[in-house]
Design an enzyme around this catalytic site. Structure first.
Site, PDB file in Angstrom:
ATOM      1  N   ASP A  38       0.874  -1.168   0.000  1.00  0.00           N
ATOM      2  CA  ASP A  38       0.000   0.000   0.000  1.00  0.00           C
ATOM      3  C   ASP A  38       0.913   1.220   0.000  1.00  0.00           C
ATOM      4  OD1 ASP A  38      -2.258   1.696   0.578  1.00  0.00           O
ATOM      5  OD2 ASP A  38      -3.167   0.041   1.681  1.00  0.00           O
TER       6      ASP A  38
ATOM      7  N   ASP B 185      -3.079   4.748  -2.474  1.00  0.00           N
ATOM      8  CA  ASP B 185      -4.103   5.346  -1.638  1.00  0.00           C
ATOM      9  C   ASP B 185      -4.642   6.640  -2.272  1.00  0.00           C
ATOM     10  OD1 ASP B 185      -5.213   5.087   1.172  1.00  0.00           O
ATOM     11  OD2 ASP B 185      -4.413   7.113   1.313  1.00  0.00           O
TER      12      ASP B 185
ATOM     13  N   GLU C 170      -6.787   3.353  -5.569  1.00  0.00           N
ATOM     14  CA  GLU C 170      -7.996   3.521  -4.766  1.00  0.00           C
ATOM     15  C   GLU C 170      -8.730   4.728  -5.325  1.00  0.00           C
ATOM     16  OE1 GLU C 170      -9.649   4.308  -0.247  1.00  0.00           O
ATOM     17  OE2 GLU C 170      -8.005   5.485  -1.045  1.00  0.00           O
TER      18      GLU C 170
ATOM     19  N   HIS D  33     -10.913  -2.404   4.422  1.00  0.00           N
ATOM     20  CA  HIS D  33     -10.721  -1.888   5.778  1.00  0.00           C
ATOM     21  C   HIS D  33     -11.437  -0.563   6.017  1.00  0.00           C
ATOM     22  CE1 HIS D  33      -7.996   0.251   3.243  1.00  0.00           C
ATOM     23  NE2 HIS D  33      -7.682   1.085   4.217  1.00  0.00           N
ATOM     24  N   ASP D  34     -12.095  -0.024   4.996  1.00  0.00           N
ATOM     25  CA  ASP D  34     -12.841   1.231   5.147  1.00  0.00           C
ATOM     26  C   ASP D  34     -14.347   1.021   5.042  1.00  0.00           C
ATOM     27  OD1 ASP D  34     -10.463   2.782   5.223  1.00  0.00           O
ATOM     28  OD2 ASP D  34     -10.381   2.820   3.031  1.00  0.00           O
TER      29      ASP D  34
HETATM   30  C1  GLC Z   1      -7.710   5.662   2.156  1.00  0.00           C
HETATM   31  C2  GLC Z   1      -7.506   4.506   3.092  1.00  0.00           C
HETATM   32  C3  GLC Z   1      -8.072   4.858   4.423  1.00  0.00           C
HETATM   33  C4  GLC Z   1      -7.329   6.068   4.954  1.00  0.00           C
HETATM   34  C5  GLC Z   1      -7.407   7.220   3.954  1.00  0.00           C
HETATM   35  C6  GLC Z   1      -6.441   8.298   4.298  1.00  0.00           C
HETATM   36  O1  GLC Z   1      -9.048   5.899   1.913  1.00  0.00           O
HETATM   37  O2  GLC Z   1      -8.052   3.341   2.544  1.00  0.00           O
HETATM   38  O3  GLC Z   1      -7.991   3.806   5.338  1.00  0.00           O
HETATM   39  O4  GLC Z   1      -7.877   6.468   6.169  1.00  0.00           O
HETATM   40  O5  GLC Z   1      -7.067   6.792   2.659  1.00  0.00           O
HETATM   41  O6  GLC Z   1      -5.136   7.883   4.021  1.00  0.00           O
END
Ligand code: GLC
Ligand code: CA
Length: 523
Positions: A99, A201, A265, A326-327
């Protein structure tokens, strides 16, 4: 497996390192823990692991606040542990995707410390600093995803800095070429070590409007939607300049041997999402497709969504599907425990690379978190609105021993129900775990499933049907009953896989009766 195609045919398994396996009794999973469990992962039948951030970090956002892009936080182990994990994964034929968090750093990153030191600092422009508005307030109306405004005033230098997430996560200024050079150097650091790709990310947020215009109100916003989307983030996200950076990232990956995969993402509507493949296929290999996460578990909606997404893909673009991470809520929490098996069949039989979230193969549910154990900063900032992510980040339950075999110490988040664990499910041929194993095995063995075309066959009653067809014409048909009551599908052939294992091998001619929430694959 054909090296050029591994990520197309493969299945990705996301590991949230804090929650997979602890090896030193501090209650927090670590890299040696992932290494210890690699046989489990390989036996499951996935092809790659994606590991959420393990870099040195103050952990304000549990590692998504990176203080050093080229290291390992002592909580998770050492760089040597990482190298060993990488070697052990490769030895089992598993690819490793790390990541990477390019949009922002931690406030503790030396770059930001230097940037913040003075207006004259050589790294001042590495972050997004702006003068206050004439009234002394923030420069514009942009909001933080995690609640409140996206600007933090720095009294020492009299300017605001931008943070799209926590104020401990200042946004980098990607309009400054020095930032790109420095981040790309960090990417090379991991590529040189042999990682097989990156999950980038919040890739769609890298570039901000040059004029910092206010975001317009969002006419579609309704209570219950993400609070920061009250304003349409037109000027703070998905700016046209982003693609050029994505293309350069891709070129960097392509300059390495093997096929290093670029996953983005990206939470955007389909039309904008698919733009991240790049016009000439020179962008992301996989702009993460989160549409199943956002969709209601309803056959007509899912059917329409798959058609829309398939129809929007540019030439040569390979689809991908994600149902939890995880979100977001776990699959069993999203569709309900009764339908979680059918959801697994859907996720693993659509056309495109699926990403699984650790523990969903056990049917893990969102674990209720008592208020005193909440740790997610989002929940702390905006409590009681269901935004918190702790429930889907709880430790992996390995057995029925102390703390489910996750840790000898106190787990950082509470565990789910004791009876739900890997050891118990491994013993039970009818378990969710064994359903996932059968699905993954079949998917790997059948070109129709891992590479074939998707042929929609429509929705009858509450039953969604589609076929997957290999280049040689061999076909598998999938029928999924979305209802809590029996349904029917018109089908001929032999059931090769079913959410109810007892039906595998059954012959079907003409009409197949499906039980509530049942799903089958028929040859
Ligand atoms: C992405 C991640 C998340 C994080 C955010 C800020 O959305 O998946 O878990 O809090 O970025 O980095
Ligand atoms: Ca540990």
């Amino acid at each position: 497996m054909d090296e050029r195609g591994w990520w197309r045919r493969g299945v990705v398994y996301q590991i949230y390192p804090r929650s997979f396996q602890d090896t030193n009794g501090d209650g927090i999973g670590d890299l040696p823990g992932i290494e210890r469990r690699l046989d489990y992962v390989a036996d499951l039948g996935v092809d790659a692991i994606w590991i959420s951030p393990f870099y040195p970090s103050p952990m304000a956002d549990f590692g998504y606040d990176v203080a050093d892009y080229c290291g390992v936080d002592p909580i998770f182990g050492t760089l040597q542990d990482f190298d060993r994990l990488l070697g052990a994964a490769h030895a089992r034929g598993l690819k490793v995707i790390v990541d990477f968090v390019p949009n922002h750093t931690s406030e503790a990153h030396p770059w930001f410390v230097e940037s913040r030191a003075s207006r004259e600092s050589a790294k001042r422009d590495w972050y997004v600093w702006r003068d206050p508005a004439p009234d002394g307030g923030p420069p514009n109306n942009w909001l933080s995803v995690f609640g409140g405004g996206a600007w933090e005033f720095d009294p020492a230098t009299g300017q605001y800095f931008l943070h799209s997430y926590l104020k401990q996560q200042p946004d980098l200024n990607w309009r400054n070429p020095e930032v790109e050079a420095a981040v790309f150097e960090a990417l090379r650091f991991w590529l040189d070590r042999g990682v097989d790709g990156f999950r980038m990310d919040v890739l769609w947020m890298l570039v901000k409007d040059e004029q910092f215009r206010d975001n317009p109100p969002n006419p579609d916003w309704r209570p219950g939607m993400l609070p920061h989307l009250r304003f349409h983030p037109a000027f703070s996200t998905d700016r046209p300049e982003t693609m050029a950076i994505v293309r350069r990232m891709r070129a960097l990956l392509d300059s390495y041997p093997g096929e290093r995969v670029l996953i983005g993402e990206i939470y955007l509507p389909i039309r904008r999402l698919v733009a991240y493949y790049g016009e000439a296929g020179d962008g992301c290999h996989m702009p993460f497709n989160f549409k199943l996460i956002q969709a209601v578990w309803e056959p007509r909606e899912i059917d329409a969504l798959v058609r829309r997404y398939e129809g929007a893909l540019p030439d040569g673009a390979w689809p991908n599907w994600v149902m939890a991470n995880h979100d977001n809520p776990r699959i069993a929490a999203k569709v309900g425990p009764e339908a979680a098996r059918a959801a697994a069949v859907l996720l693993l039989t659509l056309r495109g690379t699926p990403t699984l979230y650790y523990g969903d193969e056990l049917g893990m549910e969102n674990v209720p978190i008592p208020p005193e154990r909440v740790v997610d900063p989002w929940e702390k900032n905006e409590p009681g609105q269901g935004l918190g992510r702790d429930p889907e980040r709880t430790p992996m339950p390995w057995n029925d021993g102390r703390n489910a075999g996750f840790t000898e110490g106190e787990p950082w988040l509470p565990l789910g129900p004791e009876e739900l664990n890997v050891a118990a499910q491994a013993r039970d041929p009818d378990s969710m775990l064994n359903l996932y194993r059968r699905l993954l095995k079949l998917r790997r063995a059948e070109p129709a499933l891992h590479s074939g075309a998707w042929v929609p066959l429509g929705v009858h009653g509450e039953v969604l049907t589609y076929a997957r067809e290999a280049a040689d014409g061999r076909r598998l048909t999938v029928a999924i009953n979305f209802a809590d009551r029996p349904g029917e599908a018109r089908l001929d052939g032999e059931i090769v896989l079913c959410t109810d294992r007892a039906r595998e091998g059954e012959r079907v001619s003409g009409t197949l009766r499906l039980k509530a929430n049942e799903a089958v694959i028929v040859r």
